[in-house]
Design a protein around this motif. Structure first.
Motif, PDB file in Angstrom:
ATOM      1  N   ALA A  93     -36.193 -66.635 -15.484  1.00 28.76           N
ATOM      2  CA  ALA A  93     -36.656 -67.967 -15.095  1.00 28.76           C
ATOM      3  C   ALA A  93     -36.329 -68.256 -13.635  1.00 28.76           C
ATOM      4  O   ALA A  93     -37.142 -68.831 -12.900  1.00 28.76           O
ATOM      5  CB  ALA A  93     -36.024 -69.025 -15.996  1.00 28.76           C
ATOM      6  N   ARG A  94     -35.158 -67.827 -13.190  1.00 31.93           N
ATOM      7  CA  ARG A  94     -34.779 -68.038 -11.794  1.00 31.93           C
ATOM      8  C   ARG A  94     -35.619 -67.178 -10.857  1.00 31.93           C
ATOM      9  O   ARG A  94     -36.077 -67.648  -9.809  1.00 31.93           O
ATOM     10  CB  ARG A  94     -33.290 -67.740 -11.609  1.00 31.93           C
ATOM     11  CG  ARG A  94     -32.383 -68.625 -12.441  1.00 31.93           C
ATOM     12  CD  ARG A  94     -30.913 -68.270 -12.280  1.00 31.93           C
ATOM     13  NE  ARG A  94     -30.373 -68.816 -11.041  1.00 31.93           N
ATOM     14  CZ  ARG A  94     -29.086 -68.729 -10.690  1.00 31.93           C
ATOM     15  NH1 ARG A  94     -28.230 -68.108 -11.483  1.00 31.93           N
ATOM     16  NH2 ARG A  94     -28.662 -69.255  -9.558  1.00 31.93           N
ATOM     17  N   ASP A  95     -35.826 -65.912 -11.234  1.00 37.85           N
ATOM     18  CA  ASP A  95     -36.611 -65.013 -10.399  1.00 37.85           C
ATOM     19  C   ASP A  95     -38.048 -65.486 -10.254  1.00 37.85           C
ATOM     20  O   ASP A  95     -38.679 -65.282  -9.206  1.00 37.85           O
ATOM     21  CB  ASP A  95     -36.581 -63.596 -10.982  1.00 37.85           C
ATOM     22  CG  ASP A  95     -35.228 -62.916 -10.831  1.00 37.85           C
ATOM     23  OD1 ASP A  95     -34.400 -63.420 -10.050  1.00 37.85           O
ATOM     24  OD2 ASP A  95     -34.997 -61.893 -11.504  1.00 37.85           O
ATOM     25  N   LYS A  96     -38.580 -66.099 -11.301  1.00 39.60           N
ATOM     26  CA  LYS A  96     -39.948 -66.599 -11.259  1.00 39.60           C
ATOM     27  C   LYS A  96     -40.063 -67.950 -10.557  1.00 39.60           C
ATOM     28  O   LYS A  96     -41.168 -68.464 -10.390  1.00 39.60           O
ATOM     29  CB  LYS A  96     -40.510 -66.723 -12.685  1.00 39.60           C
ATOM     30  CG  LYS A  96     -40.804 -65.396 -13.369  1.00 39.60           C
ATOM     31  CD  LYS A  96     -41.441 -65.633 -14.733  1.00 39.60           C
ATOM     32  CE  LYS A  96     -41.889 -64.326 -15.371  1.00 39.60           C
ATOM     33  NZ  LYS A  96     -42.567 -64.559 -16.690  1.00 39.60           N
ATOM     34  N   GLY A  97     -38.930 -68.509 -10.170  1.00 37.88           N
ATOM     35  CA  GLY A  97     -38.953 -69.805  -9.506  1.00 37.88           C
ATOM     36  C   GLY A  97     -39.201 -70.964 -10.446  1.00 37.88           C
ATOM     37  O   GLY A  97     -39.546 -72.067  -9.995  1.00 37.88           O
ATOM     38  N   LYS A  98     -39.003 -70.744 -11.744  1.00 38.31           N
ATOM     39  CA  LYS A  98     -39.237 -71.807 -12.721  1.00 38.31           C
ATOM     40  C   LYS A  98     -38.046 -72.754 -12.829  1.00 38.31           C
ATOM     41  O   LYS A  98     -38.193 -73.895 -13.262  1.00 38.31           O
ATOM     42  CB  LYS A  98     -39.525 -71.206 -14.100  1.00 38.31           C
ATOM     43  CG  LYS A  98     -40.722 -70.278 -14.140  1.00 38.31           C
ATOM     44  CD  LYS A  98     -42.001 -70.987 -13.751  1.00 38.31           C
ATOM     45  CE  LYS A  98     -43.206 -70.058 -13.824  1.00 38.31           C
ATOM     46  NZ  LYS A  98     -44.464 -70.749 -13.434  1.00 38.31           N
TER      47      LYS A  98
ATOM     48  N   VAL B 183     -32.755 -74.430 -22.505  1.00 39.04           N
ATOM     49  CA  VAL B 183     -33.785 -75.151 -21.757  1.00 39.04           C
ATOM     50  C   VAL B 183     -34.682 -74.192 -20.982  1.00 39.04           C
ATOM     51  O   VAL B 183     -35.912 -74.327 -20.984  1.00 39.04           O
ATOM     52  CB  VAL B 183     -33.127 -76.169 -20.804  1.00 39.04           C
ATOM     53  CG1 VAL B 183     -34.146 -76.726 -19.819  1.00 39.04           C
ATOM     54  CG2 VAL B 183     -32.485 -77.298 -21.601  1.00 39.04           C
ATOM     55  N   ALA B 184     -34.081 -73.199 -20.325  1.00 41.98           N
ATOM     56  CA  ALA B 184     -34.847 -72.320 -19.438  1.00 41.98           C
ATOM     57  C   ALA B 184     -35.951 -71.585 -20.177  1.00 41.98           C
ATOM     58  O   ALA B 184     -37.066 -71.422 -19.656  1.00 41.98           O
ATOM     59  CB  ALA B 184     -33.912 -71.327 -18.751  1.00 41.98           C
TER      60      ALA B 184
ATOM     61  N   PRO C 234     -42.610 -73.480 -19.076  1.00 40.16           N
ATOM     62  CA  PRO C 234     -43.867 -72.731 -19.054  1.00 40.16           C
ATOM     63  C   PRO C 234     -43.820 -71.551 -18.082  1.00 40.16           C
ATOM     64  O   PRO C 234     -43.375 -71.691 -16.940  1.00 40.16           O
ATOM     65  CB  PRO C 234     -44.893 -73.781 -18.594  1.00 40.16           C
ATOM     66  CG  PRO C 234     -44.287 -75.093 -18.981  1.00 40.16           C
ATOM     67  CD  PRO C 234     -42.805 -74.918 -18.815  1.00 40.16           C
ATOM     68  N   GLY C 235     -44.243 -70.395 -18.554  1.00 33.68           N
ATOM     69  CA  GLY C 235     -44.306 -69.218 -17.714  1.00 33.68           C
ATOM     70  C   GLY C 235     -43.064 -68.356 -17.713  1.00 33.68           C
ATOM     71  O   GLY C 235     -43.056 -67.283 -17.102  1.00 33.68           O
TER      72      GLY C 235
ATOM     73  N   MET D   6     -37.862 -77.058 -12.151  1.00 32.91           N
ATOM     74  CA  MET D   6     -36.680 -77.757 -12.624  1.00 32.91           C
ATOM     75  C   MET D   6     -35.457 -77.298 -11.838  1.00 32.91           C
ATOM     76  O   MET D   6     -35.341 -76.136 -11.472  1.00 32.91           O
ATOM     77  CB  MET D   6     -36.462 -77.509 -14.121  1.00 32.91           C
ATOM     78  CG  MET D   6     -35.074 -77.904 -14.618  1.00 32.91           C
ATOM     79  SD  MET D   6     -34.808 -77.605 -16.364  1.00 32.91           S
ATOM     80  CE  MET D   6     -35.411 -79.157 -16.999  1.00 32.91           C
ATOM     81  N   ARG D   7     -34.539 -78.245 -11.614  1.00 37.46           N
ATOM     82  CA  ARG D   7     -33.275 -77.918 -10.968  1.00 37.46           C
ATOM     83  C   ARG D   7     -32.132 -78.400 -11.855  1.00 37.46           C
ATOM     84  O   ARG D   7     -32.183 -79.511 -12.400  1.00 37.46           O
ATOM     85  CB  ARG D   7     -33.180 -78.567  -9.590  1.00 37.46           C
ATOM     86  CG  ARG D   7     -31.822 -78.340  -8.909  1.00 37.46           C
ATOM     87  CD  ARG D   7     -31.765 -79.017  -7.559  1.00 37.46           C
ATOM     88  NE  ARG D   7     -30.394 -79.039  -7.028  1.00 37.46           N
ATOM     89  CZ  ARG D   7     -30.016 -78.470  -5.890  1.00 37.46           C
ATOM     90  NH1 ARG D   7     -30.897 -77.820  -5.158  1.00 37.46           N
ATOM     91  NH2 ARG D   7     -28.754 -78.559  -5.481  1.00 37.46           N
ATOM     92  N   ILE D   8     -31.112 -77.550 -12.005  1.00 39.20           N
ATOM     93  CA  ILE D   8     -29.917 -77.924 -12.743  1.00 39.20           C
ATOM     94  C   ILE D   8     -28.707 -77.678 -11.850  1.00 39.20           C
ATOM     95  O   ILE D   8     -28.501 -76.561 -11.368  1.00 39.20           O
ATOM     96  CB  ILE D   8     -29.764 -77.124 -14.048  1.00 39.20           C
ATOM     97  CG1 ILE D   8     -30.949 -77.384 -14.989  1.00 39.20           C
ATOM     98  CG2 ILE D   8     -28.452 -77.491 -14.752  1.00 39.20           C
ATOM     99  CD1 ILE D   8     -30.870 -76.632 -16.307  1.00 39.20           C
ATOM    100  N   ASP D   9     -27.929 -78.730 -11.600  1.00 42.90           N
ATOM    101  CA  ASP D   9     -26.674 -78.616 -10.872  1.00 42.90           C
ATOM    102  C   ASP D   9     -25.533 -78.627 -11.877  1.00 42.90           C
ATOM    103  O   ASP D   9     -25.500 -79.471 -12.783  1.00 42.90           O
ATOM    104  CB  ASP D   9     -26.516 -79.784  -9.895  1.00 42.90           C
ATOM    105  CG  ASP D   9     -27.481 -79.689  -8.729  1.00 42.90           C
ATOM    106  OD1 ASP D   9     -27.140 -79.042  -7.729  1.00 42.90           O
ATOM    107  OD2 ASP D   9     -28.585 -80.272  -8.826  1.00 42.90           O
TER     108      ASP D   9
END
Length: 229
Positions: A25-30, A151-152, A156-157, A1-4
């Motif tokens: 979530a960012r570190d995991k690339g989610k 949301v983050a 999943p994961g 997912m991407r959020i701007d």
């Protein structure tokens, strides 16, 4: 997912987006979160993004030119499932909306500030408007951070225990049950015996009863027929 996220005050978002579950979530690339400084799309000497309202009145309004340029530039790079304006006028954020947004691929969050944004931006570019409550903030930045966090953690994961998000308050319309950890007794206050019993069926029944009782006591507005009340 991407959020701007579009904002005239990007520093307001630095800490909320760099800590706890959102950082995980960012570190995991989610999730990829990109903050865009609206002043980068203002081309006068002072990088002006706001002006006085037509018709008079207190406060300042975010100008249409930088918002149109920023949003249209981003739309030229990818498709967005929703372009969301954070505003007290919007539908109230709840777990249902958080769940829905967590299934999207690309979201854009537009943060108003001062008295809001030029109405032409809302009419031409915004696809959804969301509020986080019946009160007024100085701008939409903190509301955007709330949405990102809600949301983050659902992706999943992201959480170590995948069942954790599914048992949160509001997922089925009820508040959560009381939670305890070690020690079993602290200052003459004891953990309920059922939680120490190891009987998972009884524990689950106790938790459901507690959730119903808490919801009746504190949030009767949440009660629904399908919750058995």
């Amino acid at each position: 997912m991407r959020i701007d996220i579009i904002t005239g005050l990007p520093k307001l978002l630095e800490s909320p987006l760099e800590e706890s579950i959102v950082r995980r979530a960012r570190d995991k690339g989610k999730i990829e979160i990109v903050v865009h400084d609206l002043r980068s799309y203002a081309h006068d000497r002072h990088r002006t993004i706001d002006d006085a309202p037509y018709g008079g009145g207190a406060g300042m309004i975010l100008k249409p030119e930088p918002l149109f340029e920023c949003i249209e530039s981003l739309k030229g790079q990818r498709s967005y499932d929703e372009i969301i304006f954070l505003t007290p006028d919007g539908e109230h954020l709840d777990q249902r909306i958080a769940n829905e947004l967590s299934l999207k691929g690309n979201l854009m969050l537009v943060c108003g500030h001062y008295k809001g944004i030029d109405e032409r931006v809302r009419e031409a570019l915004i696809t959804r408007e969301i509020s986080i409550g019946n009160y007024v903030l100085s701008g939409g930045e903190l509301a955007a951070a709330v949405i990102v966090d809600a949301v983050a953690r659902l992706l999943p994961g992201v959480l170590n225990d995948s069942a954790s998000a599914l048992t949160d308050s509001f997922q089925d319309g009820l508040l959560g049950s009381p939670q305890y950890t070690r020690p079993a007794e602290f200052r003459d206050m004891k953990v309920p015996e059922v939680l120490l019993s190891g009987n998972h069926a009884e524990i689950e029944q106790w938790r459901q009863e507690q959730r119903l009782e808490r919801t009746r006591r504190w949030r009767r507005d949440l009660l629904r027929k399908d919750n058995g009340v």
